[in-house]
Design an enzyme around this catalytic site. Structure first.
Site, PDB file in Angstrom:
ATOM      1  N   TRP A 100      49.672  32.848  17.902  1.00  0.00           N
ATOM      2  CA  TRP A 100      48.749  31.865  17.316  1.00  0.00           C
ATOM      3  C   TRP A 100      49.469  30.579  16.959  1.00  0.00           C
ATOM      4  O   TRP A 100      48.945  29.485  17.189  1.00  0.00           O
ATOM      5  CB  TRP A 100      48.027  32.448  16.101  1.00  0.00           C
ATOM      6  CG  TRP A 100      47.208  33.650  16.451  1.00  0.00           C
ATOM      7  CD1 TRP A 100      47.334  34.911  15.931  1.00  0.00           C
ATOM      8  CD2 TRP A 100      46.133  33.732  17.414  1.00  0.00           C
ATOM      9  NE1 TRP A 100      46.419  35.753  16.515  1.00  0.00           N
ATOM     10  CE2 TRP A 100      45.676  35.066  17.418  1.00  0.00           C
ATOM     11  CE3 TRP A 100      45.531  32.813  18.272  1.00  0.00           C
ATOM     12  CZ2 TRP A 100      44.636  35.506  18.242  1.00  0.00           C
ATOM     13  CZ3 TRP A 100      44.492  33.239  19.095  1.00  0.00           C
ATOM     14  CH2 TRP A 100      44.058  34.571  19.079  1.00  0.00           C
ATOM     15  N   ASP A 167      47.717  28.166   8.738  1.00  0.00           N
ATOM     16  CA  ASP A 167      46.740  29.067   9.349  1.00  0.00           C
ATOM     17  C   ASP A 167      46.839  30.387   8.584  1.00  0.00           C
ATOM     18  O   ASP A 167      47.798  31.132   8.738  1.00  0.00           O
ATOM     19  CB  ASP A 167      47.078  29.257  10.833  1.00  0.00           C
ATOM     20  CG  ASP A 167      46.165  30.281  11.525  1.00  0.00           C
ATOM     21  OD1 ASP A 167      45.279  30.848  10.854  1.00  0.00           O
ATOM     22  OD2 ASP A 167      46.350  30.497  12.731  1.00  0.00           O
ATOM     23  N   LYS A 191      38.503  37.947   9.789  1.00  0.00           N
ATOM     24  CA  LYS A 191      39.584  38.863   9.431  1.00  0.00           C
ATOM     25  C   LYS A 191      39.596  39.290   7.967  1.00  0.00           C
ATOM     26  O   LYS A 191      39.973  40.394   7.682  1.00  0.00           O
ATOM     27  CB  LYS A 191      40.924  38.299   9.850  1.00  0.00           C
ATOM     28  CG  LYS A 191      40.930  38.248  11.370  1.00  0.00           C
ATOM     29  CD  LYS A 191      42.218  37.932  12.005  1.00  0.00           C
ATOM     30  CE  LYS A 191      42.067  37.908  13.507  1.00  0.00           C
ATOM     31  NZ  LYS A 191      42.261  36.584  14.069  1.00  0.00           N
TER      32      LYS A 191
END
Ligand SMILES: *Cc1c(COP(=O)(O)O)cnc(C)c1O
Length: 354
Positions: A100, A167, A191
């Protein structure tokens, strides 16, 4: 009985939240209409959006500190480019801790110079680089707090005067941090918060409006802030369920409470991974994620026996990411301790049967 859900995302949500959401789909607010068939500009939905944003700031202890919370679409992946579009004038620094982070770097390169301060790529991202230098002349420094795929997590954030962007998709609301150290935090809902479709962005407002490029309205944080997340039709269901989850978390005692439970769950699984001679952990011990525990069987020939036992115990979602293989136990806020115990029991059963 519901399965033990270790899925990495979309993932487990509190059962009470799922039940409330089911009711709202049939009959929202006792108004004999479904949540998903009313106007997003109707009073009841505007109240949902306001509450979701307010709860997010409250739980992060960022109220009255110059921050705004907004819900956007496009997933965390859209933030990879929105961050750079809105904040990168010349140069930005990034820490490469996994897939990511790497994707975020790739997008930022469309907007300016990217300095990769460190990378753990050569070690298959099994640790968090430390002791790197953050240049002082960059517009911001971007990190990924928890590397969902590899099971590593930043325990101590680097100190610097540079604007810190994070993030937090896979560990937001899971542990106590001084969130005011971050100028911008983003997280896909799927999530630790709600169904896929919404992304929470928490921004210190004063960092905006500094780049010289023109920003298309739908990619401009300022536009979304001024329209209170209603620039266009928001993903109403995802925002509503996120609001319910935040309410659930607040009522439990917020982050201080859930952090204790999360640490218990992580201790339980990692103790077993380290004790059980059939398993080996993937991530460097000091960087192990409290949210996603990655591990492997030492003897691959036990795979089918292990997976049969997992199935019989009602354990779901344990496969590692397709890029890594092995196993990954994702233990987000809503996963009960007894689910981790069920997994540990299976690991011990495998050991006994061997
Ligand atoms: C899942 C994940 C993403 C990608 O999220 P999307 O909403 O699918 O774009 C980004 N960053 C992290 C840390 C993630 O865990």
């Amino acid at each position: 009985m519901k399965k033990h859900n270790f899925s990495a995302g979309p993932c487990i949500l509190p059962q009470s939240v799922i039940e409330q959401a089911a009711t709202a789909i049939l009959n929202f607010n006792n108004d004999n209409l479904s949540l998903i068939e009313i106007s997003h500009r109707s009073k009841p939905f505007v109240a949902v959006m306001d509450k979701a944003c307010k709860l997010a700031l409250e739980i992060l202890d960022l109220e009255n500190k110059g921050y705004k919370a907004i819900f956007l679409q496009g997933g965390a992946s859209m933030q990879f480019l929105m961050v750079a579009y809105n904040l990168l004038e010349k140069k930005a620094a990034y820490l490469d801790t996994g897939t990511w982070a790497n994707n975020a770097i790739k997008e930022a390169k469309n907007f300016g110079q990217v300095i990769e301060v460190a990378s753990s790529k050569s070690q298959k991202y099994n640790y968090i680089p430390k002791n790197f230098t953050i240049p002082t002349d960059v517009d911001y420094f971007h990190v990924t707090s928890n590397n969902t795929i590899f099971g590593t997590q930043i325990k101590e954030f680097p100190k610097s005067n540079v604007s810190l962007i994070c993030d937090m998709s896979s560990d937001i609301f899971s542990r106590q941090l001084d969130f005011s150290k971050f100028d911008l935090i983003y997280a896909g809902a799927q999530k630790n918060m709600g169904p896929a479709g919404a992304t929470l962005v928490v921004i210190k407002e004063e960092i905006l409006g500094k780049v010289s490029r023109a920003i298309p309205s739908i990619l401009d944080y300022k536009v979304h802030i001024s329209k209170e997340s209603m620039f266009n039709t928001p993903p109403v269901f995802s925002v509503y369920v996120s609001m319910l989850t935040l309410e659930w978390l607040k009522n439990l005692g917020g982050i201080p409470f859930i952090e204790t439970v999360n640490n218990q769950k992580a201790a339980l699984i990692y103790n077993e991974i380290d004790r059980n001679p059939l398993f080996v952990g993937f991530a460097a011990k000091e960087d192990r994620s409290v949210m996603n525990a990655t591990f492997n069987l030492i003897d691959e020939s036990l795979k089918s026996t292990f997976e049969t036992l997992l199935n019989e115990a009602g354990i779901s979602g344990l496969s590692g990411h397709r890029s890594v293989g092995g196993y990954r136990a994702s233990m987000y806020n809503a996963l009960p301790l007894y689910s981790v115990q069920a997994l540990v029991d299976v690991m011990q059963e495998l050991e006994r049967s061997f």
